[in-house]
Design an enzyme around this catalytic site. Structure first.
Site, PDB file in Angstrom:
ATOM      1  N   LYS A 204       0.822  -1.213   0.000  1.00  0.00           N
ATOM      2  CA  LYS A 204       0.000   0.000   0.000  1.00  0.00           C
ATOM      3  C   LYS A 204       0.857   1.263   0.000  1.00  0.00           C
ATOM      4  CE  LYS A 204      -4.304  -1.877   1.671  1.00  0.00           C
ATOM      5  NZ  LYS A 204      -5.268  -1.996   2.770  1.00  0.00           N
ATOM      6  N   ARG A 238      -3.392  -9.833   5.303  1.00  0.00           N
ATOM      7  CA  ARG A 238      -3.793  -9.930   3.897  1.00  0.00           C
ATOM      8  C   ARG A 238      -2.628  -9.420   3.056  1.00  0.00           C
ATOM      9  NH1 ARG A 238      -5.905  -6.542   0.091  1.00  0.00           N
ATOM     10  NH2 ARG A 238      -7.464  -7.394  -1.331  1.00  0.00           N
TER      11      ARG A 238
HETATM   12  C1  8Y7 Z   1      -7.958  -4.430   2.224  1.00  0.00           C
HETATM   13  C2  8Y7 Z   1      -9.031  -5.219   1.803  1.00  0.00           C
HETATM   14  C3  8Y7 Z   1      -8.160  -4.181   0.099  1.00  0.00           C
HETATM   15  C4  8Y7 Z   1      -7.645  -4.402   3.612  1.00  0.00           C
HETATM   16  C5  8Y7 Z   1      -9.463  -5.971   3.930  1.00  0.00           C
HETATM   17  C6  8Y7 Z   1      -5.272  -3.226  -1.540  1.00  0.00           C
HETATM   18  C7  8Y7 Z   1     -10.146  -5.682  -0.374  1.00  0.00           C
HETATM   19  C8  8Y7 Z   1      -6.563  -2.555  -1.542  1.00  0.00           C
HETATM   20  N1  8Y7 Z   1      -7.411  -3.789   1.146  1.00  0.00           N
HETATM   21  N2  8Y7 Z   1      -9.774  -5.985   2.623  1.00  0.00           N
HETATM   22  N3  8Y7 Z   1      -9.147  -5.056   0.461  1.00  0.00           N
HETATM   23  N4  8Y7 Z   1      -8.424  -5.203   4.419  1.00  0.00           N
HETATM   24  N5  8Y7 Z   1     -10.181  -6.703   4.794  1.00  0.00           N
HETATM   25  O1  8Y7 Z   1      -4.283  -2.470  -1.614  1.00  0.00           O
HETATM   26  O2  8Y7 Z   1      -6.753  -3.731   4.109  1.00  0.00           O
HETATM   27  O3  8Y7 Z   1      -5.144  -4.454  -1.500  1.00  0.00           O
HETATM   28  S1  8Y7 Z   1      -7.974  -3.665  -1.557  1.00  0.00           S
END
Ligand code: 8Y7
Length: 261
Positions: A204, A238
């Site tokens: 990010k 994640r």
């Molecule tokens: C997150 C996410 C994304 C996060 C959860 C990216 C779908 C943006 N970020 N879901 N999703 N937490 N739970 O940079 O931080 O991956 S998308």
């Protein structure tokens, strides 16, 4: 949790995995790498991104979930805001709903309750289109905590079992670098809400801003973020770089297992 993006405009994969076949091969690789959960999303949530229509989102996710389910029992989370995608994804074999909206829109809360699967409730200030324009808080940690507490209560009121709730402070979703760092520093406080904690910092802009590096040069920074999160009590991280992160987190786990003996 390993990220499987199926969106041509996705933040980190730049459309490389924009077909079901390529996404499936990528998922198989992550399973080989030892991933615990696959997060499948068909709608880009990158800052400034626009909505995709239902048919497009279903087409990107449901066949992929079915294909993964054919070869593995790995838990699959569906990253969506749309009740119909939740239904069809769970029907195809997804077993977790990942909601960056914390199930605040339409009848997503009731749909998730009806489906009876675990849900991840994430904090976001604003909407993906506008959230990074001017994020503001008086006390970011207290406000994110308060929001998540309220969403846990709403979920329980709708019939979702407490044991099926996961929370996430939502790094990068309506937050400046300073907000993100304050949340990271206070991450352990979120454990007081009594449910598992999920954290996503992988690749990010908070990593990019600290390092002044583009998205393809954020591996080591992302691993550091995952290790800090794990040390402070995150139950799920994640990430995009699954094999590398598993090695890093294994060191944290080995230490924590020793301490609890
Ligand atoms: C997150 C996410 C994304 C996060 C959860 C990216 C779908 C943006 N970020 N879901 N999703 N937490 N739970 O940079 O931080 O991956 S998308």
């Amino acid at each position: 949790m390993g990220v499987i993006n199926t969106t041509p405009d996705s933040f980190s994969d730049g459309g490389r995995y924009d077909s079901t076949e390529a996404a499936f091969r990528y998922a198989r690789q992550l399973i080989e790498d030892g991933v615990d959960i696959l997060d499948v999303g068909g709608e880009s949530t990158r800052p400034g991104s626009r909505n995709v229509d239902l048919a497009e989102e279903l087409g990107r996710t449901v066949p992929l979930i079915k294909a993964i389910r054919n070869i593995s029992n790995i838990p699959i989370s569906i990253d969506t805001n749309k009740p119909e995608v939740m239904r069809q994804a769970v029907d195809a074999g997804a077993s977790i709903i990942n909601s960056i909206w914390a199930l605040r829109q339409g009848n997503s809360l009731d749909t998730a309750a009806e489906l009876g699967v675990p849900v991840c409730l994430m904090h976001m200030q604003g909407t993906p289109e506008t959230m990074q324009k001017n994020p503001g808080y008086k006390d970011v940690v207290a406000e994110v905590m308060e929001f998540l507490e309220q969403r846990i209560e709403a979920a329980i009121s709708a019939g979702i079992k407490q044991g099926n709730i996961i929370i996430d402070p939502g790094f990068g979703f309506g937050k400046t670098l300073q907000h993100n760092l304050l949340l990271l520093k206070s991450l352990a406080e979120f454990k007081s809400l009594g449910v598992p904690l999920l954290v996503g910092m992988s690749r990010k802009s908070m990593i990019g801003m600290i390092l002044d590096k583009p998205v393809d040069a954020r591996l080591y920074g992302s691993i550091a973020g995952a290790v800090i999160a794990a040390l402070l009590g995150a139950d799920i991280v994640r990430v995009h770089d699954v094999a590398e992160t598993i090695d890093a987190i294994s060191i944290v786990n080995a230490m924590n297992e020793l301490q609890s003996d």
